[in-house]
Scaffold this active site. Structure first.
Site, PDB file in Angstrom:
ATOM      1  N   GLY A 187     -77.887  35.550  39.861  1.00 42.43           N
ATOM      2  CA  GLY A 187     -78.326  36.108  38.580  1.00 42.43           C
ATOM      3  C   GLY A 187     -79.793  35.858  38.309  1.00 42.43           C
ATOM      4  O   GLY A 187     -80.598  35.657  39.221  1.00 42.43           O
ATOM      5  N   LEU A 214     -72.288  41.272  41.353  1.00 42.52           N
ATOM      6  CA  LEU A 214     -73.689  40.884  41.343  1.00 42.52           C
ATOM      7  C   LEU A 214     -73.960  39.711  42.280  1.00 42.52           C
ATOM      8  O   LEU A 214     -73.348  38.639  42.141  1.00 42.52           O
ATOM      9  CB  LEU A 214     -74.124  40.526  39.925  1.00 42.52           C
ATOM     10  CG  LEU A 214     -75.582  40.068  39.752  1.00 42.52           C
ATOM     11  CD1 LEU A 214     -76.533  41.199  40.113  1.00 42.52           C
ATOM     12  CD2 LEU A 214     -75.827  39.573  38.327  1.00 42.52           C
ATOM     13  N   ASP A 215     -74.896  39.916  43.233  1.00 45.98           N
ATOM     14  CA  ASP A 215     -75.365  38.878  44.159  1.00 45.98           C
ATOM     15  C   ASP A 215     -74.249  38.257  44.988  1.00 45.98           C
ATOM     16  O   ASP A 215     -74.339  37.098  45.406  1.00 45.98           O
ATOM     17  CB  ASP A 215     -76.114  37.769  43.392  1.00 45.98           C
ATOM     18  CG  ASP A 215     -77.396  38.272  42.759  1.00 45.98           C
ATOM     19  OD1 ASP A 215     -77.975  39.232  43.297  1.00 45.98           O
ATOM     20  OD2 ASP A 215     -77.814  37.709  41.731  1.00 45.98           O
ATOM     21  N   GLU A 216     -73.187  39.021  45.240  1.00 43.87           N
ATOM     22  CA  GLU A 216     -72.070  38.490  46.021  1.00 43.87           C
ATOM     23  C   GLU A 216     -71.764  39.323  47.254  1.00 43.87           C
ATOM     24  O   GLU A 216     -70.729  39.146  47.885  1.00 43.87           O
ATOM     25  CB  GLU A 216     -70.819  38.362  45.139  1.00 43.87           C
ATOM     26  CG  GLU A 216     -70.947  37.316  44.047  1.00 43.87           C
ATOM     27  CD  GLU A 216     -69.627  37.040  43.342  1.00 43.87           C
ATOM     28  OE1 GLU A 216     -68.577  37.459  43.867  1.00 43.87           O
ATOM     29  OE2 GLU A 216     -69.650  36.410  42.271  1.00 43.87           O
TER      30      GLU A 216
END
Length: 284
Positions: free
Chosen positions: A201, A227-229
């Protein structure tokens, strides 16, 4: 290599005789294997491999390789892709206001380190239009806010189609792509300024400073709806100390971001990344 090559990326349930079967397909058609690598994920029960061979003297025409290999792959329940070294992918780089990752990619591209065409730079701000002009790229400004995101993403997709883009590289593009966008264009690489899964994040350097970490990192990954995974392609770290301020962390982190993103893009362009589930095997 001056001579064109073909590369197969394959994943399938692990079973006996896979290496021999795949190698024999190439050998029996007159191919010469120049690179071969493999990995077995025993927990998942999967065999994953990358095989590259010279097309010179190969007896199958390019348009016949896929259907011929499909006949072998189907009973093995294999998921596979074929790539040719002289096919040049087309990239679109997306940015907001920060230029460090963008400039690094363009310098490497200009220096022939990245085997790709980069016809367009897209941004939600006008700040980096001069960079596009400097490198002879088209510049597309599509401002986005929470009220027009769906409509503007439709415009972005149209631009990608018009430019026949194969891969989008988010070089510090500070917008979250919607699941709807990703479902229509899933080939997107992002650079995140932390060693994921830590500090996903916003403002990871500030949070790392508050936590008193001794290393910071950067992560390049494929973008997914979470998100960001997404599946991680490349990561690196650098040591920091109690003497470093947030500004020091940001400065050191930018150096990492440049290198990590460039490595990830290069690995993707060389067809060395095989995604399975939310993981990758990188045949570097």
């Amino acid at each position: 290599m001056s001579e064109p090559t073909a590369t197969l990326l394959i994943s399938c349930p692990d079973q006996k005789g896979l290496v021999a079967t795949f190698a024999n397909f190439i050998y029996s058609n007159g191919g010469n294997i120049i690179h071969a690598d493999q990995h077995t994920d025993f927990e998942a029960g999967l065999f994953l491999t990358r095989i590259e061979w010279q097309l010179k003297d190969f007896q199958l025409s390019r348009d016949m390789i896929a259907p011929a290999f499909a006949a072998i792959a189907k009973p093995m329940q294999a998921v596979w892709q074929i790539h040719f070294s002289d096919t040049i992918p087309r990239l679109a780089i997306w940015v907001t206001k920060q230029e460090h990752c963008l400039l690094d990619l363009l310098w490497r591209w200009q220096g022939k380190e990245l085997h790709a065409d980069i016809p367009i730079l897209m941004s939600n701000h006008n700040d980096l239009q001069s960079v596009a002009e400097q490198f002879g790229l088209d510049f597309c400004h599509i401002p986005i806010n929470k009220n027009n995101k769906i409509q503007q993403e439709a415009r972005q997709l149209e631009v990608l189609r018009n430019y026949r883009i194969d891969l989008v590289v988010l070089a510090k593009y500070m917008q979250i792509l919607t699941p709807e966008f990703i479902s229509q264009f899933p080939k997107v690489i992002n650079i995140h300024h932390s060693f994921l899964p830590a500090f996903a994040g916003a403002k990871p350097y500030h949070r790392a400073y508050e936590r008193g970490v001794k290393i910071i990192g950067a992560t390049a990954h494929y973008v997914t709806a979470d998100l960001d995974e997404g599946p991680i392609i490349e990561q690196d770290v650098v040591r920091v100390s109690h003497r470093d301020t947030v500004a020091d962390l940001i400065r050191k982190g930018k150096d990492l971001e440049r290198v990590v993103l460039a490595r990830a893009v290069r690995l993707h362009l060389q067809n060395r990344v095989l995604v399975y589930g939310n993981r990758t095997v990188v045949f570097a």
